[in-house]
Design an enzyme around this catalytic site. Sequence first.
Site, PDB file in Angstrom:
ATOM      1  N   GLU A   1     -29.193  24.599  -3.321  1.00  0.00           N
ATOM      2  CA  GLU A   1     -30.061  23.325  -2.936  1.00  0.00           C
ATOM      3  C   GLU A   1     -29.270  22.052  -3.031  1.00  0.00           C
ATOM      4  O   GLU A   1     -29.347  21.378  -2.117  1.00  0.00           O
ATOM      5  CB  GLU A   1     -31.116  23.317  -3.814  1.00  0.00           C
ATOM      6  CG  GLU A   1     -30.744  23.332  -5.272  1.00  0.00           C
ATOM      7  CD  GLU A   1     -31.923  23.418  -6.294  1.00  0.00           C
ATOM      8  OE1 GLU A   1     -33.143  23.002  -5.914  1.00  0.00           O
ATOM      9  OE2 GLU A   1     -31.997  23.949  -7.314  1.00  0.00           O
ATOM     10  N   THR A   2     -28.377  22.063  -4.009  1.00  0.00           N
ATOM     11  CA  THR A   2     -27.488  20.821  -4.257  1.00  0.00           C
ATOM     12  C   THR A   2     -26.301  21.292  -4.623  1.00  0.00           C
ATOM     13  O   THR A   2     -25.976  22.196  -5.462  1.00  0.00           O
ATOM     14  CB  THR A   2     -28.172  19.737  -5.085  1.00  0.00           C
ATOM     15  OG1 THR A   2     -29.677  19.547  -4.914  1.00  0.00           O
ATOM     16  CG2 THR A   2     -27.358  18.639  -5.578  1.00  0.00           C
TER      17      THR A   2
ATOM     18  N   HIS B   1      -5.877   9.141  -0.790  1.00  0.00           N
ATOM     19  CA  HIS B   1      -6.090   7.427  -1.088  1.00  0.00           C
ATOM     20  C   HIS B   1      -4.716   6.928  -1.389  1.00  0.00           C
ATOM     21  O   HIS B   1      -3.578   7.546  -1.574  1.00  0.00           O
ATOM     22  CB  HIS B   1      -6.902   7.727  -2.411  1.00  0.00           C
ATOM     23  CG  HIS B   1      -6.433   8.362  -3.547  1.00  0.00           C
ATOM     24  ND1 HIS B   1      -5.915   7.368  -4.460  1.00  0.00           N
ATOM     25  CD2 HIS B   1      -6.361   9.570  -4.134  1.00  0.00           C
ATOM     26  CE1 HIS B   1      -5.358   8.283  -5.590  1.00  0.00           C
ATOM     27  NE2 HIS B   1      -5.495   9.515  -5.141  1.00  0.00           N
ATOM     28  N   CYS B   2      -5.114   5.400  -1.312  1.00  0.00           N
ATOM     29  CA  CYS B   2      -3.992   4.704  -1.796  1.00  0.00           C
ATOM     30  C   CYS B   2      -3.931   4.865  -3.308  1.00  0.00           C
ATOM     31  O   CYS B   2      -4.836   4.722  -4.146  1.00  0.00           O
ATOM     32  CB  CYS B   2      -4.391   3.266  -1.490  1.00  0.00           C
ATOM     33  SG  CYS B   2      -2.891   1.942  -1.581  1.00  0.00           S
TER      34      CYS B   2
ATOM     35  N   MET C   1     -10.235   2.713   0.426  1.00  0.00           N
ATOM     36  CA  MET C   1      -9.040   2.994   0.895  1.00  0.00           C
ATOM     37  C   MET C   1      -8.756   4.521   0.482  1.00  0.00           C
ATOM     38  O   MET C   1      -7.992   5.010  -0.379  1.00  0.00           O
ATOM     39  CB  MET C   1      -7.523   2.314   0.191  1.00  0.00           C
ATOM     40  CG  MET C   1      -6.760   2.110   1.185  1.00  0.00           C
ATOM     41  SD  MET C   1      -5.252   0.835   0.868  1.00  0.00           S
ATOM     42  CE  MET C   1      -4.145   1.114   1.919  1.00  0.00           C
TER      43      MET C   1
ATOM     44  N   HIS D   1      -3.896  14.396  -1.726  1.00  0.00           N
ATOM     45  CA  HIS D   1      -4.119  15.732  -2.703  1.00  0.00           C
ATOM     46  C   HIS D   1      -3.707  17.005  -2.088  1.00  0.00           C
ATOM     47  O   HIS D   1      -3.719  18.088  -2.606  1.00  0.00           O
ATOM     48  CB  HIS D   1      -5.677  15.638  -3.091  1.00  0.00           C
ATOM     49  CG  HIS D   1      -6.053  14.589  -4.165  1.00  0.00           C
ATOM     50  ND1 HIS D   1      -7.178  14.403  -4.697  1.00  0.00           N
ATOM     51  CD2 HIS D   1      -5.274  13.429  -4.371  1.00  0.00           C
ATOM     52  CE1 HIS D   1      -7.397  13.169  -5.273  1.00  0.00           C
ATOM     53  NE2 HIS D   1      -6.227  12.522  -5.234  1.00  0.00           N
TER      54      HIS D   1
ATOM     55  N   HIS E   1     -28.061  13.337  -4.267  1.00  0.00           N
ATOM     56  CA  HIS E   1     -29.378  13.648  -5.127  1.00  0.00           C
ATOM     57  C   HIS E   1     -29.565  12.988  -6.353  1.00  0.00           C
ATOM     58  O   HIS E   1     -30.343  13.542  -6.934  1.00  0.00           O
ATOM     59  CB  HIS E   1     -29.565  15.122  -4.932  1.00  0.00           C
ATOM     60  CG  HIS E   1     -31.188  15.274  -4.860  1.00  0.00           C
ATOM     61  ND1 HIS E   1     -31.934  15.149  -6.076  1.00  0.00           N
ATOM     62  CD2 HIS E   1     -31.913  15.761  -3.816  1.00  0.00           C
ATOM     63  CE1 HIS E   1     -33.364  15.447  -5.686  1.00  0.00           C
ATOM     64  NE2 HIS E   1     -33.272  15.736  -4.280  1.00  0.00           N
TER      65      HIS E   1
ATOM     66  N   HIS F   1      -7.833  -0.510  -5.211  1.00  0.00           N
ATOM     67  CA  HIS F   1      -7.668  -0.067  -3.488  1.00  0.00           C
ATOM     68  C   HIS F   1      -8.776   1.081  -3.168  1.00  0.00           C
ATOM     69  O   HIS F   1      -9.325   0.923  -2.182  1.00  0.00           O
ATOM     70  CB  HIS F   1      -6.321   0.375  -3.518  1.00  0.00           C
ATOM     71  CG  HIS F   1      -5.344  -0.723  -3.245  1.00  0.00           C
ATOM     72  ND1 HIS F   1      -4.587  -0.902  -2.109  1.00  0.00           N
ATOM     73  CD2 HIS F   1      -5.149  -1.873  -3.753  1.00  0.00           C
ATOM     74  CE1 HIS F   1      -3.737  -1.857  -2.283  1.00  0.00           C
ATOM     75  NE2 HIS F   1      -4.156  -2.420  -3.428  1.00  0.00           N
TER      76      HIS F   1
ATOM     77  N   HIS G   1       0.840  -1.205  -0.004  1.00  0.00           N
ATOM     78  CA  HIS G   1       0.052  -0.053  -0.007  1.00  0.00           C
ATOM     79  C   HIS G   1       0.739   1.266   0.055  1.00  0.00           C
ATOM     80  O   HIS G   1       2.084   1.245   0.207  1.00  0.00           O
ATOM     81  CB  HIS G   1      -0.870   0.039   1.184  1.00  0.00           C
ATOM     82  CG  HIS G   1      -1.938  -1.250   1.321  1.00  0.00           C
ATOM     83  ND1 HIS G   1      -2.899  -1.236   0.608  1.00  0.00           N
ATOM     84  CD2 HIS G   1      -1.895  -2.253   2.066  1.00  0.00           C
ATOM     85  CE1 HIS G   1      -3.536  -2.250   0.822  1.00  0.00           C
ATOM     86  NE2 HIS G   1      -3.149  -3.000   1.708  1.00  0.00           N
TER      87      HIS G   1
ATOM     88  N   HIS H   1     -27.034  16.839  -1.126  1.00  0.00           N
ATOM     89  CA  HIS H   1     -28.443  17.734  -0.837  1.00  0.00           C
ATOM     90  C   HIS H   1     -28.894  17.430   0.536  1.00  0.00           C
ATOM     91  O   HIS H   1     -28.803  16.178   0.923  1.00  0.00           O
ATOM     92  CB  HIS H   1     -29.316  17.242  -1.907  1.00  0.00           C
ATOM     93  CG  HIS H   1     -30.960  17.901  -1.727  1.00  0.00           C
ATOM     94  ND1 HIS H   1     -31.172  19.129  -2.204  1.00  0.00           N
ATOM     95  CD2 HIS H   1     -31.681  17.529  -0.873  1.00  0.00           C
ATOM     96  CE1 HIS H   1     -32.382  19.452  -2.025  1.00  0.00           C
ATOM     97  NE2 HIS H   1     -32.701  18.586  -1.199  1.00  0.00           N
TER      98      HIS H   1
ATOM     99  N   ASP I   1      -1.291   8.803  -1.259  1.00  0.00           N
ATOM    100  CA  ASP I   1      -1.301  10.080  -2.090  1.00  0.00           C
ATOM    101  C   ASP I   1      -2.214  11.072  -1.436  1.00  0.00           C
ATOM    102  O   ASP I   1      -3.579  10.705  -1.370  1.00  0.00           O
ATOM    103  CB  ASP I   1      -1.654   9.647  -3.592  1.00  0.00           C
ATOM    104  CG  ASP I   1      -2.063  10.717  -4.371  1.00  0.00           C
ATOM    105  OD1 ASP I   1      -1.839  12.078  -3.891  1.00  0.00           O
ATOM    106  OD2 ASP I   1      -2.299  10.656  -5.516  1.00  0.00           O
TER     107      ASP I   1
END
Lengths: 380, 227
Positions: free
Chosen positions: A315-316, A170-171, A186, A135, A342, A181, A130, A291, A133
């Site tokens: 709203e969303t 994430h992996c 993950m 971001h 939604h 993964h 494993h 939402h 990463d």
Amino acid sequence: MSILTKALSPALTRRGLLAAATVTAATAAFAPVAQASTQEAVDVAKLPRVKQVMVAPPFLPEHEQVAKDGPKVIEVTLTIEEKKMVIDDEGTELWALTFGGSVPGPMIVAHEGDYVEVTLQNLPSNIMEHNIDFHSATGALGGGALTHVLPGEQVVLRWKATKPGVFVYHCAPEGIMIPYHVVHGMNGAVMVLPRDGLKDAKGKPFAYDRAYFIGEQDFYVPRDEQGNFKKYDVAGENMSDALDVMRTLTPTHVVFNGAKGALTGDNALKAKAGETVLFIHAQANRDTRPHLIGGHGDNVWEGGSFNDVPATNLETWFIRGGSAGAMAYTFQQPGIYAYVNHNLIEAVMLGATAHVVVEGEWNDDLMMQVAKPGPIAAQG
Amino acid sequence: MLRTGISLALIALVAGVLNWGTGPQDRVELVPVILSGQSLRVAPFEVTVADWSACVAGGACEDIATSVDNPTTTPMTGVNWFDIAAYITWYNNAHGTSVRLPTAQEWRDFSRKPAPVARKPLFDDPRLAWAANYGQEETPRGPVRVQGSWPKTRDGIADLDGNVWEWTSSCAANDAGIDDPAHCPAMTVMGAHESVIPVFVRDPASGGCATGTPPTHVGFRLVEDQH
């Protein structure tokens, strides 16, 4: 093909990285170049160090919204555990690949300018390699290139929190294992707060009373000839079956926090009328559109950057696959709220629903049932 | 033929097992239950996947059963109001019986459950009645289990508290004056707690706007008036 492309494409694999290093050494194409750094140099060794205790989502680790002091080094430990989980109320099983034993992995909270020092441990009982990463981090594939660990190994990575916002981690081991993964759980999120806290759309200081981390996860569980979800004895055994399902791009489950119903009933989120709640929503793989049924997105950092002015009264809102976003809402009414993706097919049939139980006094001015259901009145 | 079938089934019942045959003509034996002012015969278990398959073989029911390991002992679930109406019509024609679904009140009576302990509602304000029962109801989850996995009443009626809810013939919209089942949009279903399911629904999935606690699975049980 430029030498850069040649070097970079195999670099997505671990062995490729070594090959890339060889190319680099042979050609000296990437000799270090002195650059004027835009970042103020900091003597990290002199910074105070604090341990941040990881907690399972939907909760966040203890943190200050406004940093009281200067930059520090935040030490966190993420223990990778491959574990069998039940992902719906039908008893469907999945060998989840987890950071910290939960899907999603725990949220890390820092302030802009802090350093996050991650000890990544791959349990000896695991069977896969494993890595991680971030971001939120800069360089080396988000740290992915520097954090490959085999079962029984650990690695320590430090990255500087330069961008305020919410981010996925994430992996990303190599090739086909990257999506495999990620869709086996993950992934997690980081929140980097501005040192002086959040600001609303008018630039005024903005505080939240509670914060919840909603990790949305798409699962792709293979079925047998009868159409029943298959079970496997060990992590990774489903690989070829799962890749076939993944290739359809049609998830069998879209859930919040690892399982259908993980945030409903006894596990429903809680709030009080008048409280401002920050919802951080992460989706490491696939687009989604949160939402709040019965409420609104008062302030929404849709793309996740806290340098951006938040959108208001949505709203969303849209969370791009591979990103996190944040929404803050001040609850006005007591009762039950449903927090959903939604795409309502995904919300109701695939599992992407959470509930918020809100205490408080009902406000007739905002809404009232003027007449209960009854026979249709005669039209005049 | 019918008489032989009954006596065989009675023997089996005395022995504590149900007499499940191999052909579509086999019928489930009902257990007499004395209720106040009424004698009812109630199936000790819910209709099974094998029962359903017999109806499918008879050309009267849709082939909607999922594959299970033990069809003769696994409750048939994933059935809506119309599926059940077709089954009951077929069953009565095939067996010369007059079985039907219980009413919600009959179900309450033969389940012999003590009156539910009044739990503190989540909200007392009548304006929040729509949210008051959230999370207050027992809801067994998990996959469908074979019959007999849950307790039985002293009359021998089993699985009333399991994770399979049961359709009744009681229209849930009675308050609005709709008492004709043919025009009822949603029926009362009974189980670990009382719920309501629209007549078209086969799978009472949770989520979305549904803030109550929906049933996990829904199947059905036959009753017949004692003559």
